[in-house]
Design an enzyme around this catalytic site. Structure first.
Site, PDB file in Angstrom:
ATOM      1  N   GLU A 106     -15.035  22.755  32.599  1.00 45.32           N
ATOM      2  CA  GLU A 106     -15.197  22.452  34.037  1.00 45.32           C
ATOM      3  C   GLU A 106     -14.477  21.148  34.401  1.00 45.32           C
ATOM      4  O   GLU A 106     -14.946  20.369  35.229  1.00 45.32           O
ATOM      5  CB  GLU A 106     -16.684  22.345  34.428  1.00 45.32           C
ATOM      6  CG  GLU A 106     -17.518  23.563  34.115  1.00 45.32           C
ATOM      7  CD  GLU A 106     -17.384  24.690  35.126  1.00 45.32           C
ATOM      8  OE1 GLU A 106     -16.631  24.540  36.103  1.00 45.32           O
ATOM      9  OE2 GLU A 106     -18.024  25.736  34.905  1.00 45.32           O
TER      10      GLU A 106
HETATM   11  C1  LIG Z   1     -16.232  27.150  24.771  1.00 51.31           C
HETATM   12  C2  LIG Z   1     -15.244  27.050  25.892  1.00 51.31           C
HETATM   13  C3  LIG Z   1     -15.411  27.835  27.019  1.00 51.31           C
HETATM   14  C4  LIG Z   1     -14.466  27.787  28.051  1.00 51.31           C
HETATM   15  N1  LIG Z   1     -14.594  28.637  29.122  1.00 51.31           N
HETATM   16  C5  LIG Z   1     -13.568  28.738  30.016  1.00 51.31           C
HETATM   17  C6  LIG Z   1     -13.570  29.761  31.016  1.00 51.31           C
HETATM   18  O1  LIG Z   1     -14.520  30.553  31.140  1.00 51.31           O
HETATM   19  N2  LIG Z   1     -12.499  29.855  31.845  1.00 51.31           N
HETATM   20  C7  LIG Z   1     -11.433  28.987  31.764  1.00 51.31           C
HETATM   21  O2  LIG Z   1     -10.499  29.117  32.539  1.00 51.31           O
HETATM   22  N3  LIG Z   1     -11.407  27.992  30.824  1.00 51.31           N
HETATM   23  C8  LIG Z   1     -12.440  27.855  29.953  1.00 51.31           C
HETATM   24  N4  LIG Z   1     -12.409  26.877  28.976  1.00 51.31           N
HETATM   25  C9  LIG Z   1     -11.270  25.987  28.900  1.00 51.31           C
HETATM   26  C10 LIG Z   1     -11.597  24.567  29.299  1.00 51.31           C
HETATM   27  O3  LIG Z   1     -11.772  24.512  30.685  1.00 51.31           O
HETATM   28  C11 LIG Z   1     -10.468  23.653  28.779  1.00 51.31           C
HETATM   29  O4  LIG Z   1     -10.591  23.598  27.377  1.00 51.31           O
HETATM   30  C12 LIG Z   1     -10.539  22.276  29.387  1.00 51.31           C
HETATM   31  O5  LIG Z   1     -10.187  22.340  30.743  1.00 51.31           O
HETATM   32  C13 LIG Z   1      -9.605  21.290  28.672  1.00 51.31           C
HETATM   33  O6  LIG Z   1      -8.326  21.815  28.536  1.00 51.31           O
HETATM   34  P1  LIG Z   1      -7.602  21.776  27.117  1.00 51.31           P
HETATM   35  O7  LIG Z   1      -8.523  22.349  26.124  1.00 51.31           O
HETATM   36  O8  LIG Z   1      -6.267  22.399  27.280  1.00 51.31           O
HETATM   37  O9  LIG Z   1      -7.423  20.236  26.784  1.00 51.31           O
HETATM   38  P2  LIG Z   1      -6.244  19.291  27.275  1.00 51.31           P
HETATM   39  O10 LIG Z   1      -6.010  19.485  28.717  1.00 51.31           O
HETATM   40  O11 LIG Z   1      -5.106  19.430  26.355  1.00 51.31           O
HETATM   41  O12 LIG Z   1      -6.911  17.875  27.060  1.00 51.31           O
HETATM   42  C14 LIG Z   1      -6.976  17.220  25.788  1.00 51.31           C
HETATM   43  C15 LIG Z   1      -7.463  15.801  26.007  1.00 51.31           C
HETATM   44  O13 LIG Z   1      -6.520  15.094  26.834  1.00 51.31           O
HETATM   45  C16 LIG Z   1      -7.176  14.594  27.974  1.00 51.31           C
HETATM   46  N5  LIG Z   1      -6.276  14.657  29.109  1.00 51.31           N
HETATM   47  C17 LIG Z   1      -5.578  15.716  29.578  1.00 51.31           C
HETATM   48  N6  LIG Z   1      -4.911  15.389  30.687  1.00 51.31           N
HETATM   49  C18 LIG Z   1      -5.192  14.098  30.935  1.00 51.31           C
HETATM   50  C19 LIG Z   1      -4.812  13.176  31.945  1.00 51.31           C
HETATM   51  N7  LIG Z   1      -4.033  13.521  32.981  1.00 51.31           N
HETATM   52  N8  LIG Z   1      -5.265  11.928  31.870  1.00 51.31           N
HETATM   53  C20 LIG Z   1      -6.096  11.556  30.869  1.00 51.31           C
HETATM   54  N9  LIG Z   1      -6.494  12.367  29.896  1.00 51.31           N
HETATM   55  C21 LIG Z   1      -6.060  13.633  29.930  1.00 51.31           C
HETATM   56  C22 LIG Z   1      -8.406  15.470  28.166  1.00 51.31           C
HETATM   57  O14 LIG Z   1      -9.393  14.807  28.912  1.00 51.31           O
HETATM   58  C23 LIG Z   1      -8.807  15.734  26.729  1.00 51.31           C
HETATM   59  O15 LIG Z   1      -9.562  14.675  26.246  1.00 51.31           O
HETATM   60  C24 LIG Z   1     -13.377  26.891  27.963  1.00 51.31           C
HETATM   61  C25 LIG Z   1     -13.226  26.076  26.838  1.00 51.31           C
HETATM   62  C26 LIG Z   1     -14.127  26.165  25.805  1.00 51.31           C
HETATM   63  C27 LIG Z   1     -13.903  25.312  24.576  1.00 51.31           C
END
Ligand SMILES: Cc1cc2nc3c(=O)[nH]c(=O)nc-3n(C[C@H](O)[C@H](O)[C@H](O)COP(=O)(O)OP(=O)(O)OC[C@H]3O[C@@H](n4cnc5c(N)ncnc54)[C@H](O)[C@@H]3O)c2cc1C
Length: 599
Positions: free
Chosen positions: A406
């Protein structure tokens, strides 16, 4: 700056930073209606009787079990709260749906599955569907005949969701959208019937589509091996020239981000409520265990360091509960105040948009409170906390995801400040005027207030001082970096933490004042102590974060002057935090539960 006391009326989103709200303006759990309490009780009984007995099978992904439980929950009306009655739902007000979310969260995997269906999997159609789309899908979703999910994230695009690679092109005959690409981490994806999918039309225009299971060219990957919420389904989804009816475009081409953001506002707020429910349950089992476990000849619940943990868990849950229901009350009030001719669903979405700052706060503070609570619970359980036979090991693993999905907590912290800056610049929130007034006050020098001190004068002054500290630090940061402030993430993070603490502390203090006025000093002493200890610690944190931000944007004499002003704003009488926490701990252990619910 003396923030204007505003009575009743509708608050502006982020308005708590510039308006002083009175206790009677803030909704607290003490004012829940019988219907709202009944909804909570029904949800709690459902999870206790139907879900908890089958946790082991759920965690092993027993085929059809989670889907079956969601359908069963629908039979007693637990899935259709967000759907208007005309489409087969119950059109719950925000307070009711928040109580429902909180009480379902006794088992995190069920709460997550519920949220993915009833929240982010259903609301896009409620808010943005055409009449035909609503008639076709909402009755099925509200009744549980179909289960939904939300497909935004991709392997290379999570936080940066608009960097999606999934594409949609119109078929040569103009009858279908042809989707290609991959979605990742889709909650409920393993069993859902309906998928809200974001893809770029012609690889450029970010858009949203309703995709039905079984569509040609659509396939679902294997369940992910996760650290926690193992009872929920999380899968990748693949689209290989997947054909979707032309009418299944949701909202407009190139406006998918509007769908995504509005729905996430709701998801973030609800996530705070789910965390509240999980944290209360964890406190309950921790208190019971602490009274049963004997060390050095007495129950560990009698040791000061264990009692301090139980107290601090309750104090932070109290702050979370106070802010969550304050926000839910504001949203309901905004809907009630909307033009009577306006559609209540649209008014509800507008309220979520208005209070997007409060929803991000709820998400960050809720997830971090739950993470704190489960961590302390493991510590109270000692070695047994590290063993899967005891409930807190799973709670610890399950809690961790809340800081990630979220919108990660980093992204939400950035959003809090970005949204405030935008509202200040567009005049939606009189932050600039408040900053100018504060400058006048600073130039005028210290005032010697001769008001007769009352029982809460000191706390009111500290809350006010915290707001002034934000205006001081944010004003200095904006003056230095202007629009480029967003690039200074550490400074933005410090400012966001101040905002979060201001909202949490003011909500706690106002609720305690309100309770004390109704029930008397003695009956509310544990609650007022919880509010005071939270405020005291929040003021310490605010001072530290404001110093950090100021030191990053000013130097020399200017910095020294600002630090003197900051100290003046946050000058406060010392409190005996140990004694206050002891009183709170006594209230927790007396009933082995979170002691302020419903009061
Ligand atoms: C169990 C689970 C259920 C999920 N369910 C859904 C779902 O139903 N539908 C859906 O669409 N998604 C879902 N997700 C996805 C989830 O929303 C994403 O994992 C989340 O938004 C983070 O994206 P990412 O994993 O690509 O991490 P990244 O975006 O790669 O982030 C990695 C790190 O970098 C930081 N970061 C990234 N950008 C910035 C910035 N601009 N400034 C500072 N820090 C930054 C983040 O805060 C984090 O600490 C789910 C994930 C999990 C693990």
């Amino acid at each position: 700056m003396a923030t204007a006391t505003t009575s009743h009326g509708v608050s502006r989103g982020g308005g708590f930073l510039v308006e002083a709200r009175r206790p009677e303006d803030i909704l607290t759990p003490a004012e829940f209606t019988d219907d709202q309490r009944l909804i909570g009780q029904t949800a709690e009984e459902f999870v206790t009787n139907e879900v908890l007995p089958v946790i082991e099978e759920l965690e092993q992904h027993k085929h059809g079990l989670m889907a079956g439980l969601l359908k069963k929950a629908a039979e007693i009306g637990l899935l259709g709260g967000g759907v208007p009655e005309v489409y087969g739902g119950s059109g719950l007000d925000k307070v009711s749906s928040t109580v429902l979310a909180e009480k379902l969260a006794i088992y995190a995997s069920f709460a997550v599955s519920h949220g993915a269906h009833a929240g982010i999997g259903t609301l896009p159609i409620v808010y943005f569907g055409t009449e035909e789309q609503k008639k076709k899908y909402l009755p099925k979703l509200a009744s549980g005949e179909w289960l939904g999910c939300y497909c935004l994230s991709e392997p290379q695009a999570g936080s940066d969701a608009q960097n999606a690679k999934a594409r949609a092109v119109l078929s040569p005959d103009g009858k279908n959208w042809i989707l290609s690409g991959q979605k990742m981490w889709i909650t409920n994806g393993g069993f859902a019937d309906l998928f809200i999918v974001f893809a770029k039309v012609d690889g450029e225009k970010f858009s949203c589509f309703i995709v039905e299971r079984g569509s040609q060219g659509f396939s679902i990957g294997a369940e992910e091996e996760k650290m926690g919420i193992k009872g929920s389904s999380t899968v990748p989804i693949f689209f290989e020239n997947c054909r979707v009816h032309k009418e299944n475009l949701l909202h407009e081409i190139g406006r998918g981000h509007i769908v995504a953001f509005n729905v996430l506002n709701s998801g973030r707020f609800s996530l705070g409520a789910y965390c509240l429910g999980g944290a209360k349950k964890t406190l309950e089992v921790s208190s019971k265990y602490a009274k049963e476990r004997v060390a050095f000849g007495k129950p560990i619940a009698e040791f000061g360091l264990i009692r301090a943990k139980l107290a601090e868990m309750a104090v932070r849950i109290f702050a979370l509960e106070s802010m969550i229901y304050r926000s839910a009350g504001m949203m309901d009030r905004a809907v009630a105040a909307a033009d009577s001719a306006s559609d209540k669903t649209q008014a509800g979405m507008k309220a979520l948009e208005e209070y997007a700052i409060e929803s991000s706060i709820s998400k960050v503070y809720g997830s971090e409170t739950l993470n704190f609570v489960v961590d302390e619970a493991v510590q109270i359980y000692g070695g047994y906390g590290f063993h899967e036979d005891y409930p807190v090991a799973r709670a610890y693993r399950d809690a961790r995801i809340n800081r990630i999905f979220e919108g990660t907590n980093e992204i939400n912290r950035l959003l809090v400040i970005q949204m405030l800056m935008k509202r200040a610049l567009t005049g939606a929130l009189p932050l600039l005027a408040a900053g100018a007034k504060l400058q006048e006050e600073i130039l005028a020098g210290p005032s010697f207030d001769d008001a007769i001190p009352g029982p809460w004068t000191e706390e009111d002054r500290v809350v006010e001082g915290m707001k002034k500290s934000f205006l001081l630090a944010a004003g200095a940061a904006v003056q230095k970096h202007r629009e480029q402030l967003v690039e200074q993430q550490e400074t933005v993070g410090a400012l966001a933490d101040i905002v979060i603490d201001v909202y949490a502390a003011e909500s706690s203090v106002r609720r305690a004042q309100k309770a004390e006025a109704v029930r008397g000093v003695q009956a509310t002493s544990a609650m007022t102590d919880a509010a005071r200890v939270f405020l005291h610690d929040a003021a310490d944190r605010v001072e530290k974060q404001a110093r950090t931000a100021l030191a990053a944007v000013a130097e020399g004499d200017m910095l020294r002057t600002q630090l003197v002003i900051l100290r003046r704003f946050l000058k406060r009488e010392p409190v005996d935090a140990i004694a206050l926490r002891r009183n709170v701990a006594a209230a927790v252990t007396a009933g082995d539960r979170y002691p302020f619910e419903g009061r």
